[in-house]
Scaffold this active site. Structure first.
Site, mmCIF file in Angstrom:
data_model
loop_
_atom_site.group_PDB
_atom_site.id
_atom_site.type_symbol
_atom_site.label_atom_id
_atom_site.label_comp_id
_atom_site.label_asym_id
_atom_site.label_seq_id
_atom_site.Cartn_x
_atom_site.Cartn_y
_atom_site.Cartn_z
ATOM 1 N N SER A 69 42.423 48.553 53.770
ATOM 2 C CA SER A 69 41.141 48.005 53.335
ATOM 3 C C SER A 69 40.973 46.546 53.749
ATOM 4 O O SER A 69 40.947 46.226 54.927
ATOM 5 C CB SER A 69 41.015 48.193 51.818
ATOM 6 O OG SER A 69 39.721 47.910 51.374
ATOM 7 N N ALA A 377 32.103 43.460 41.407
ATOM 8 C CA ALA A 377 31.592 42.214 41.978
ATOM 9 C C ALA A 377 31.981 42.084 43.448
ATOM 10 O O ALA A 377 31.255 41.483 44.249
ATOM 11 C CB ALA A 377 32.104 41.019 41.180
ATOM 12 N N SER A 499 47.662 41.945 39.268
ATOM 13 C CA SER A 499 47.172 42.647 40.454
ATOM 14 C C SER A 499 47.681 44.078 40.468
ATOM 15 O O SER A 499 48.765 44.375 39.974
ATOM 16 C CB SER A 499 47.637 41.911 41.715
ATOM 17 O OG SER A 499 47.460 42.713 42.862
ATOM 18 N N GLY A 500 46.900 44.970 41.056
ATOM 19 C CA GLY A 500 47.353 46.349 41.203
ATOM 20 C C GLY A 500 48.208 46.567 42.427
ATOM 21 O O GLY A 500 48.755 47.657 42.622
#
Length: 539
Positions: A69, A377, A499-500
């Protein structure tokens, strides 16, 4: 259910070229696995096995997209696709982690046998897993590793080549529905529905400048634009692959740095611009500001508001009996700007639901409504229509233009997953139908200034959150300290979350002025560093 010993033997033998690197402990994040590409051969092989098992369990086609990504170019990762086109169901994420972390061929084979037995899946079996990848150089090799995992359970690995992540999701969804599912069908469906939505409206006139993040979105938008040549939408593509993927460009760069992307210095202030990320599942609109390198952003919050306005206009034009009782929900995370949340509640009259960060949580919540709108967002989101609502619109479409247009909107907007190319058509249609430029869109509300920071920590799991990630439960005392910092900032709000995907804690703050937001974010970051095992100097 007993699993034949031959399956365990086949898995163990097939896994030998794909050894787990020493010390590597992959962890399934909010959207799959990510790491530097040279660590991921074993992870991709095992994800191939997992999605083959999922295809056998559901007796439908599943998918795998090799992508990281918005991450830097040396990274890669994987996103796993359900038969519905949605992300891997949360119940199977534990299996993904177990397989990815198996320490030997024999342990992996045993875990696969356990999964198959627990889920009542017979292997080998017939079935298909569709595999695509983005433009990262490591993509084809990692896709081949995933395909090897698929084949060791006896299924077909259909190599789909270069695709955006949302395209692969759409193709899996459409194929399982028995609908046209090729890449060309994707362009034709989106373009045809867009033309229906804007029929009779006046073109916005200006060129749309698009930052393609030097990723897969460039070639795919070029193909989509060819289908829109007669629809009054002219697109000027920038950062199409000549530079570094996500390097100084793309939606994530734009959101985090609030600077113009590379190669936008000649674009005039006020021009309509948009940016996608490396796999084209995030979308940000923006325009250059006078006298510098900064940009005015139209983020996911504003896209959600614009989408809700379009829905309100269309639903209000339905026959009264059909319009009554339609449940429209706007799904947000704590990252949504407070001004946007107030506008939705006070001006649009829509329900607002807050979930933990991660598209899988927003997507699930959106299914609770007739029409569920979610945009993080960061620009990742979509508009989901319930099957019952779409069926009702089909029955009305012959006598209600609004119903027919709502059906078209359900085609323009990818119903499987957030899709930046689909989102561009959503925004363009909404602006064009209202005859709005960016000025009118910007005037809906004034964002509270905000700042995002991240604090590197030794172990992100020491941070435990609650209340949709808006409050810290552990370590004790940290939330009280954050509350005290917030109390000193006019109209202040701040939260932190692990964070993931990496060992950092993300800090968000907003306040009445940019200086106050910056100060609040810095103060909270220092608190996190002190109480959560910060690495390196304090922020």
């Amino acid at each position: 259910m007993a699993v034949p010993a031959s399956i365990e033997a086949a898995v163990a033998a097939a896994s030998r070229p794909y050894q787990l690197p020493a010390g590597f402990r992959p962890s399934y994040g909010t959207a799959g696995f990510r790491a530097t590409a040279d660590l991921l051969d074993s992870t991709m092989f095992r994800c191939g096995i997992l999605m083959a098992a999922r295809a056998l369990k559901t007796r439908q086609i599943t998918g795998i997209c090799i992508t990281a990504s918005h991450n830097p170019a040396p990274d890669n990762g994987v996103k796993l696709v359900e038969p519905s086109g949605e992300m891997l169901c949360q119940e199977w994420e534990a299996y993904a982690n177990e397989l990815a972390n198996a320490q030997s061929d024999e342990e992996l084979a045993s875990q696969v046998a356990g999964l198959l037995a627990k889920e009542g899946v017979a292997a080998p079996g017939a079935g298909t897993v569709m595999i695509g990848h983005d433009t990262r150089p490591s993509g084809p090799g990692l896709a081949a590793a995933a395909a090897a995992g698929v084949r060791c359970l006896g299924l077909e690995a259909q190599m789909c080549g270069l695709l955006t992540t949302p395209q692969l999701h759409w193709m899996v969804m459409s194929r399982n529905r028995g609908e046209p599912c090729g890449e060309g069908d994707y362009y034709a469906a989106l373009a045809g529905a867009y033309k229906q939505l804007v029929a009779g409206s006046t073109s916005l006139g200006q060129t749309l400048y698009m930052d393609c993040a030097n990723g897969v979105g460039a070639s795919k938008m070029r193909e989509l634009a060819a289908h829109l040549a007669d629809a009054g939408l002219a697109v000027d593509l920038r950062n199409t692959g000549e530079g570094v993927l996500n390097g100084g460009c793309g939606s994530d760069f734009l959101q985090k740095d609030r600077q113009l992307p590379a190669n936008f210095g000649d674009v005039p202030p006020g021009a309509r611009c948009c940016a996608v990320d490396g796999d084209a599942d995030r979308l940000m609109y923006f325009t250059p500001l006078e006298g510098g390198s900064h940009a005015l952003l139209f983020d996911g919050d504003r896209i959600a508001c614009l989408s809700a306005m379009l829905l309100r206009d269309l639903i209000s034009a339905l026959p009264p009996a059909a319009a009554q009782g339609v449940r429209v929900g706007i799904i947000q995370t704590a990252y949504a700007n407070g001004a946007a949340s107030r506008y939705i509640r006070d001006n649009l009259g829509c329900a607002v639901e807050v979930t933990p960060t991660g598209v899988k949580y927003l997507h699930e919540a959106a299914h609770h409504y007739d029409v569920g709108v979610y945009f993080e967002a960061n620009g990742h989101g979509t508009v989901l229509f319930s099957r019952a609502f779409l069926e009702q619109m089909k029955q009305l479409s012959g006598k209600s233009r609004a119903a027919a247009e709502l059906l078209a909107l359900g085609v323009v907007v990818n119903q499987a997953v957030g899709d930046a190319l689909s989102g561009i058509l959503l925004v363009e249609a909404a602006l064009r139908r209202k005859g709005w430029g960016l000025g009118q869109w910007a005037a809906l509300y004034a964002d509270l200034p905000s700042r995002q920071l991240k604090v590197t920590v030794a172990d992100r799991t020491v941070i435990v959150t609650t209340d949709a990630e808006t409050r810290v439960a552990e370590p004790r005392g940290l939330q009280d300290a954050i509350d005290a910092a917030v109390a000193g900032a006019p109209r202040g709000r701040s939260f932190v979350r692990p964070s993931g995907t990496e060992d950092v804690v993300r800090v968000y703050a907003e306040a009445e002025s940019q200086a106050a937001a910056d100060d609040l974010a810095a103060a909270v970051a220092r608190l996190v560093h002190a109480q959560a095992g910060g690495v390196g100097p304090a922020p």
